[in-house]
Scaffold this motif. Structure first.
Motif, PDB file in Angstrom:
ATOM      1  N   GLU A  52       0.819  -1.223   0.000  1.00  0.00           N
ATOM      2  CA  GLU A  52       0.000   0.000   0.000  1.00  0.00           C
ATOM      3  C   GLU A  52       0.847   1.266   0.000  1.00  0.00           C
ATOM      4  O   GLU A  52       0.438   2.291  -0.518  1.00  0.00           O
ATOM      5  N   SER A  56       0.624   4.245  -2.582  1.00  0.00           N
ATOM      6  CA  SER A  56       0.256   5.596  -2.198  1.00  0.00           C
ATOM      7  C   SER A  56       1.342   6.581  -2.588  1.00  0.00           C
ATOM      8  O   SER A  56       1.061   7.723  -2.952  1.00  0.00           O
ATOM      9  N   THR A  62      -4.523   7.739  -1.021  1.00  0.00           N
ATOM     10  CA  THR A  62      -4.555   6.659  -0.052  1.00  0.00           C
ATOM     11  C   THR A  62      -5.968   6.109   0.063  1.00  0.00           C
ATOM     12  O   THR A  62      -6.909   6.688  -0.445  1.00  0.00           O
ATOM     13  N   LYS A  63      -6.066   5.012   0.748  1.00  0.00           N
ATOM     14  CA  LYS A  63      -7.363   4.408   1.021  1.00  0.00           C
ATOM     15  C   LYS A  63      -7.661   4.532   2.512  1.00  0.00           C
ATOM     16  O   LYS A  63      -8.232   3.626   3.117  1.00  0.00           O
ATOM     17  N   ILE A  64      -7.218   5.634   3.075  1.00  0.00           N
ATOM     18  CA  ILE A  64      -7.408   5.832   4.513  1.00  0.00           C
ATOM     19  C   ILE A  64      -8.310   7.032   4.766  1.00  0.00           C
ATOM     20  O   ILE A  64      -8.113   8.099   4.187  1.00  0.00           O
ATOM     21  N   THR A  85     -16.937   2.600   9.759  1.00  0.00           N
ATOM     22  CA  THR A  85     -15.919   1.630   9.350  1.00  0.00           C
ATOM     23  C   THR A  85     -16.525   0.588   8.424  1.00  0.00           C
ATOM     24  O   THR A  85     -15.916   0.213   7.425  1.00  0.00           O
ATOM     25  N   LYS A  89     -15.434   0.228   4.528  1.00  0.00           N
ATOM     26  CA  LYS A  89     -14.821  -1.052   4.162  1.00  0.00           C
ATOM     27  C   LYS A  89     -15.345  -1.553   2.823  1.00  0.00           C
ATOM     28  O   LYS A  89     -14.584  -2.080   2.011  1.00  0.00           O
ATOM     29  N   SER A  94     -10.023   2.217   4.794  1.00  0.00           N
ATOM     30  CA  SER A  94      -9.837   1.901   6.201  1.00  0.00           C
ATOM     31  C   SER A  94      -9.926   3.177   7.026  1.00  0.00           C
ATOM     32  O   SER A  94      -9.761   4.267   6.508  1.00  0.00           O
ATOM     33  N   VAL A  95     -10.138   2.997   8.308  1.00  0.00           N
ATOM     34  CA  VAL A  95     -10.373   4.142   9.184  1.00  0.00           C
ATOM     35  C   VAL A  95      -9.208   4.366  10.136  1.00  0.00           C
ATOM     36  O   VAL A  95      -8.830   3.478  10.897  1.00  0.00           O
ATOM     37  N   LEU A  96      -8.654   5.552  10.062  1.00  0.00           N
ATOM     38  CA  LEU A  96      -7.660   5.971  11.037  1.00  0.00           C
ATOM     39  C   LEU A  96      -8.405   6.712  12.137  1.00  0.00           C
ATOM     40  O   LEU A  96      -9.021   7.759  11.888  1.00  0.00           O
ATOM     41  N   PHE A  97      -8.370   6.171  13.324  1.00  0.00           N
ATOM     42  CA  PHE A  97      -9.163   6.733  14.409  1.00  0.00           C
ATOM     43  C   PHE A  97      -8.377   7.802  15.158  1.00  0.00           C
ATOM     44  O   PHE A  97      -7.260   7.567  15.615  1.00  0.00           O
ATOM     45  N   LEU A 114      -2.593  14.776   7.965  1.00  0.00           N
ATOM     46  CA  LEU A 114      -1.900  15.277   6.773  1.00  0.00           C
ATOM     47  C   LEU A 114      -0.718  14.389   6.408  1.00  0.00           C
ATOM     48  O   LEU A 114      -0.469  14.118   5.237  1.00  0.00           O
ATOM     49  N   TYR A 116      -0.397  11.277   6.835  1.00  0.00           N
ATOM     50  CA  TYR A 116      -0.857  10.050   6.200  1.00  0.00           C
ATOM     51  C   TYR A 116      -1.640  10.346   4.941  1.00  0.00           C
ATOM     52  O   TYR A 116      -2.163   9.446   4.308  1.00  0.00           O
ATOM     53  N   ASN A 117      -1.737  11.606   4.626  1.00  0.00           N
ATOM     54  CA  ASN A 117      -2.378  12.001   3.376  1.00  0.00           C
ATOM     55  C   ASN A 117      -3.733  11.307   3.214  1.00  0.00           C
ATOM     56  O   ASN A 117      -4.037  10.737   2.164  1.00  0.00           O
TER      57      ASN A 117
END
Lengths: 328, 328
Positions: A52, A56, A62-64, A85, A89, A94-97, A114, A116-117
């Motif tokens: 990933e 990215s 990204t997929k976040i 979530t 999905k 995915s979820v960054l909490f 930022l 993790y874009n």
DNA sequence: TTCACTTTTGCATACGTATTCAAAATATGA
DNA sequence: TCATATTTTGAATACGTATGCAAAAGTGAA
């Protein structure tokens, strides 16, 4: 097991080029059925999964999704979290909490998002300074305020239609024969509490009725203490509109402690329809927030913005429903 | 604003090489104070932030922790979630939240964790097949089972000392004069429920006392229904040990509905010490799980494993405390 | 000053993927 | 069949960072 099996390894085994491997895993790229099969077989054999981070890095996407939340004491929000979530999905996100103690999201957490874009951000409970919101815009990161509105409203927000809800609740209580009502507010700077009250007061004004407002804080303890104060001051109304359920439960417990009969002496209505509202010990009448719809709206917008950023702002309001139980 | 300012841009402005810029942001690298100042000034001016993805790509390490959770209906777990995010934040780690509906984590979610090459994984509520756990080991990704144990116990787990807790609870109830007790279990395949019962039964056996076991499921509804069944079957004991608080609240509501006086007729004791246990409507006696300590132990282990992987397994048990309230 | 030694710096390269471009393969039409 | 249009493929390169290595700069003693 080698920890890092890359596209080149797969390519070698499959007898194709690394580019072809890449294309198999890239949505929408053209590959012949034959090479796709060869690649997938080789990948299966080697246990290949695309990296990933390399993806990215090169796509700059990204997929976040960053999800910012404050009040986990209120069961409404954990529920929101899981629904998000699950919804994300489905689309591979995915979820960054991110948890914030303060009302406002901390700079440190903004930096994380930022760094993790993130592809998008959902702010549920917390607020965010205009500056920070603008900086997300500058990075073309779509942003949704969930269940909150920013005062300068050129950001996207998804809420329950709090105005209509407040109106409907007032009308319902009127119909039930209440005339002397009180509103117990949540944190006073939140748009939710203000709009619920606005709709409520509008309707009462139409009937030339006054109501008493008691400021509280969206917590169980707050509801309990506020109700106790009211009882002790001898200012008991005939009906309470409480800005959320968890506070309403506190109000109910205070009434019970003081021996006030619900709904005979006082009616109580909450907001959210959390699971506990339906518990036999409470049976709280309340206003259901249509979480699924709200989540769906949020996800829809984010997905479209992620596909092509416009930065468009809108205030989406989803209609809720009255849930009648035993406290009215 | 250019969305992608990289180390080279900063280097140019600062009059140094890209390597030097990199070294300024890399913990433990050697740079002279002079260049550090120049680089930081330039970075500030340009709004530079190192790209996490490029970093992870080259170091093959990330600052992301996967947190797997199932039961958000039980307020205990949201609290665990926030404590973990706060604890990890201190060390620069972010939390990727994974929610699973099933007891066992789904393959899709496992893939996500592996794709993002998470630095570590915490499993709270859910379980994980031995296969999957082994695959994390193969990737040298440290894993902690929080509040659960895997049957094949060569994985690290952090729990409250459930055995001692069960013992202490039995002793306490005996001291209170109860003789005819009942245990209402959580999901029966969970180590927590089993160990709590084991300690409980051990002590009762020492006193030659029998107890009745009623299987339930760790939910409010489960506790409520189970208690109702017991009452209706006329099998009311003199004390209930309920495997967690949220179920115990259901039990209390069922007792209240049936007009059973607590603690006069029946005593009730829960487990977890969730916030609601202290609500005036309940005042539940319970066993406090020392979340902070448990979280701290978990984080400590993960940090050490991330510094140098050993894959060592251990079962850490933290002692809890009895919280006496009004239901005993 | 000179020499030996230590610290700091820059160059070049690697990480694993997506993507451009030209070449190769395949399909299409007469 | 051949010529042309279309699809598929592979080689080469770029993304932004960390790091080994050698060169440069700095340090200290004589």
């Amino acid at each position: 097991m080698k920890s890092t099996i890359n596209a080149k390894d797969v390519a070698k085994l499959a007898g194709v080029s690394q580019s072809s491997v890449s294309r198999v895993y890239f949505e929408g790229a053209k590959v012949s059925e034959k090479t796709r099969r060869k690649v997938l077989a080789a990948a299966e054999e080697l246990g290949y999964r695309p990296n990933e981070f390399a993806r990215s890095l090169i796509t700059n996407r990204t997929k976040i999704i960053g999800l910012v939340m404050k009040g986990v004491q209120n069961p409404f929000y954990p529920q929101v979290l899981t629904q998000f979530t699950a919804a994300f999905k489905k689309y591979g996100y995915s979820v960054l909490f991110v948890h914030t103690n303060n009302d406002e999201i901390e700079t440190e957490d903004v930096e994380t998002l930022l760094n993790y874009n993130v592809a998008g951000v959902v702010i549920t409970d917390a607020t965010m300074s205009l500056n920070v919101a603008e900086s997300f815009r500058a990075h073309h990161i779509p942003l949704v305020f969930f269940n909150r509105k920013l005062s300068s409203s050129d950001f996207y927000s998804v809420c329950c239609n709090n105005l209509n809800a407040g109106r409907a609740i007032a009308e319902y209580l009127l119909m039930q024969g209440s005339a002397n009502m009180a509103y117990i507010s949540g944190n006073e700077n939140t748009s939710t509490s203000l709009e619920r009250e606005k709709g409520f007061s509008e309707v009462l004004a139409l009937h030339n009725l006054e109501y008493k407002k008691h400021a509280s804080d969206y917590t169980y303890g707050g509801g309990y203490a506020t109700a106790l104060d009211i009882i002790e001051a001898g200012e008991l109304p005939s009906a309470f509109f409480v800005a959320n359920d968890i506070m309403a439960l506190g109000v109910l417990d205070a009434l019970q402690k003081k021996g006030v009969a619900v709904p005979e002496q006082v009616k109580v209505i909450g907001f959210d329809n959390i699971e506990m509202a339906s518990w036999p010990g409470y049976e709280l009448t309340t206003w259901e927030q249509p979480i699924e719809k709200m989540v769906k709206e949020t996800v829809k917008y984010l997905l479209s913005e992620m596909a092509g950023y416009t930065g468009s702002a809108q205030s989406v309001e989803v209609e809720g429903t009255l849930i009648k139980r035993k406290t009215t």
